[in-house]
Write a protein that holds these residues in place. Structure first.
Motif, PDB file in Angstrom:
ATOM      1  N   ILE A 117       1.995  -3.899   8.518  1.00 55.02           N
ATOM      2  CA  ILE A 117       2.782  -4.061   7.584  1.00 55.02           C
ATOM      3  C   ILE A 117       2.366  -3.605   6.027  1.00 55.02           C
ATOM      4  O   ILE A 117       2.585  -3.977   5.565  1.00 55.02           O
ATOM      5  CB  ILE A 117       3.277  -5.425   7.451  1.00 55.02           C
ATOM      6  N   ILE A 118       0.694  -3.157   5.885  1.00 51.71           N
ATOM      7  CA  ILE A 118       0.459  -3.184   4.967  1.00 51.71           C
ATOM      8  C   ILE A 118       0.166  -1.624   4.015  1.00 51.71           C
ATOM      9  O   ILE A 118      -0.261  -1.377   3.296  1.00 51.71           O
ATOM     10  CB  ILE A 118      -1.144  -3.395   4.947  1.00 51.71           C
ATOM     11  N   ASP A 119       1.157  -0.950   4.920  1.00 56.62           N
ATOM     12  CA  ASP A 119       1.620   0.539   4.738  1.00 56.62           C
ATOM     13  C   ASP A 119       2.147   0.704   3.158  1.00 56.62           C
ATOM     14  O   ASP A 119       2.793   0.553   2.899  1.00 56.62           O
ATOM     15  CB  ASP A 119       1.694   1.734   5.239  1.00 56.62           C
ATOM     16  N   GLY A 120       1.347   1.300   2.255  1.00 58.72           N
ATOM     17  CA  GLY A 120       1.885   1.589   1.132  1.00 58.72           C
ATOM     18  C   GLY A 120       1.500  -0.047  -0.270  1.00 58.72           C
ATOM     19  O   GLY A 120       2.575   0.115  -0.772  1.00 58.72           O
ATOM     20  N   LYS A 121       1.055  -0.836   0.539  1.00 58.06           N
ATOM     21  CA  LYS A 121       1.094  -2.388  -0.215  1.00 58.06           C
ATOM     22  C   LYS A 121      -0.082  -2.288  -0.914  1.00 58.06           C
ATOM     23  O   LYS A 121      -1.196  -1.651  -0.331  1.00 58.06           O
ATOM     24  CB  LYS A 121       1.461  -3.684   0.702  1.00 58.06           C
ATOM     25  N   THR A 122       0.239  -3.019  -1.644  1.00 56.51           N
ATOM     26  CA  THR A 122      -1.395  -3.584  -3.177  1.00 56.51           C
ATOM     27  C   THR A 122      -1.883  -4.739  -2.301  1.00 56.51           C
ATOM     28  O   THR A 122      -1.316  -5.864  -2.283  1.00 56.51           O
ATOM     29  CB  THR A 122      -1.522  -3.512  -4.534  1.00 56.51           C
ATOM     30  N   VAL A 123      -3.067  -4.580  -1.354  1.00 58.66           N
ATOM     31  CA  VAL A 123      -3.724  -5.943  -1.187  1.00 58.66           C
ATOM     32  C   VAL A 123      -5.047  -6.535  -1.149  1.00 58.66           C
ATOM     33  O   VAL A 123      -6.290  -5.149  -1.689  1.00 58.66           O
ATOM     34  CB  VAL A 123      -3.920  -5.528   0.923  1.00 58.66           C
ATOM     35  N   THR A 124      -5.887  -7.064  -0.796  1.00 54.85           N
ATOM     36  CA  THR A 124      -7.131  -7.986  -0.855  1.00 54.85           C
ATOM     37  C   THR A 124      -7.721  -8.374   0.683  1.00 54.85           C
ATOM     38  O   THR A 124      -6.838  -8.659   0.783  1.00 54.85           O
ATOM     39  CB  THR A 124      -7.595  -8.055  -2.427  1.00 54.85           C
ATOM     40  N   GLY A 125      -8.683  -8.467   0.129  1.00 54.80           N
ATOM     41  CA  GLY A 125      -9.575  -8.947   1.611  1.00 54.80           C
ATOM     42  C   GLY A 125     -11.086  -9.178   0.820  1.00 54.80           C
ATOM     43  O   GLY A 125     -11.596  -8.644   0.598  1.00 54.80           O
ATOM     44  N   TRP A 126     -11.858  -9.397   2.107  1.00 56.07           N
ATOM     45  CA  TRP A 126     -13.425 -10.069   2.337  1.00 56.07           C
ATOM     46  C   TRP A 126     -13.440  -8.558   1.799  1.00 56.07           C
ATOM     47  O   TRP A 126     -13.187  -7.039   2.623  1.00 56.07           O
ATOM     48  CB  TRP A 126     -13.298 -10.572   3.705  1.00 56.07           C
TER      49      TRP A 126
END
Length: 188
Positions: A117-126
């Motif tokens: 569900i993150i394809d094309g989405k702006t995300v962050t993480g460790w």
């Protein structure tokens, strides 16, 4: 009253489950902890086992329609175990399909990648999972909290106040938290 589901298992980063849970409950939310098995799950704190948390329901007993949002704490072990469970991944997909807020912190965005569900989405993480997030099609940034549609992601325990405040705002819970975790009235 807003109802929030937390999915976690042994090895969750203690602060990333307990602190948001406490803040959400203090703000009037009903928080349910679901895991793979009944009983308790044990947190991870400062490179050792931490406190245990009571499991309210197993993931097999959970229905997305009963909740307003999903919160996924990190820790290295917790999401790595959970991403191998089809029921957990299906629940994440259901929350996403219903366009409900999904808040994932630290290593938990691994679960979002596994759910596709993150394809094309702006995300962050460790930092150690950022390549995995990028390989899953995410645009990865290094920010305290990132919101893209219904996805709320943060990097580490230091981000918990902003992470939790952002989830509260997405749920229109009527208050925000300052960076230090203190409550700010909605009209301030």
């Amino acid at each position: 009253m807003k109802r929030i589901l937390i999915i976690a298992t042994d090895g969750f980063e203690q602060s990333e489950l307990m602190e948001p849970k406490k803040l959400l409950e203090e703000a009037g939310a009903e928080v349910t902890v679901a895991s793979l098995d009944d009983g308790e799950i044990k947190g991870w704190k400062d490179k050792n086992w931490g406190d245990s948390v009571k499991v309210d329901l197993t993931v097999d007993e959970v229905a997305e329609g009963d909740y307003d949002a999903l919160l996924l704490p990190g820790g290295q072990m917790n999401p790595d175990i959970l991403r191998m469970n089809d029921t957990v991944i299906d629940l994440i997909k259901q929350f996403d399909g219903a366009n409900k807020p999904i808040a994932a912190i630290c290593h938990a965005p691994w679960l979002l990648a596994e759910a596709g569900i993150i394809d094309g989405k702006t995300v962050t993480g460790w930092p150690s999972i950022r390549t995995d997030l990028k390989n899953a099609g995410g645009e990865v940034v290094d920010k305290t909290v990132t919101v893209d549609g219904n996805l709320i992601t943060s990097r580490n325990p230091d981000d918990i106040p902003a992470f939790t405040s952002t989830l509260m705002s997405a749920l229109k819970m009527g208050e925000k938290l300052a960076e230090n975790g203190q409550r700010i009235p909605e009209n301030a």
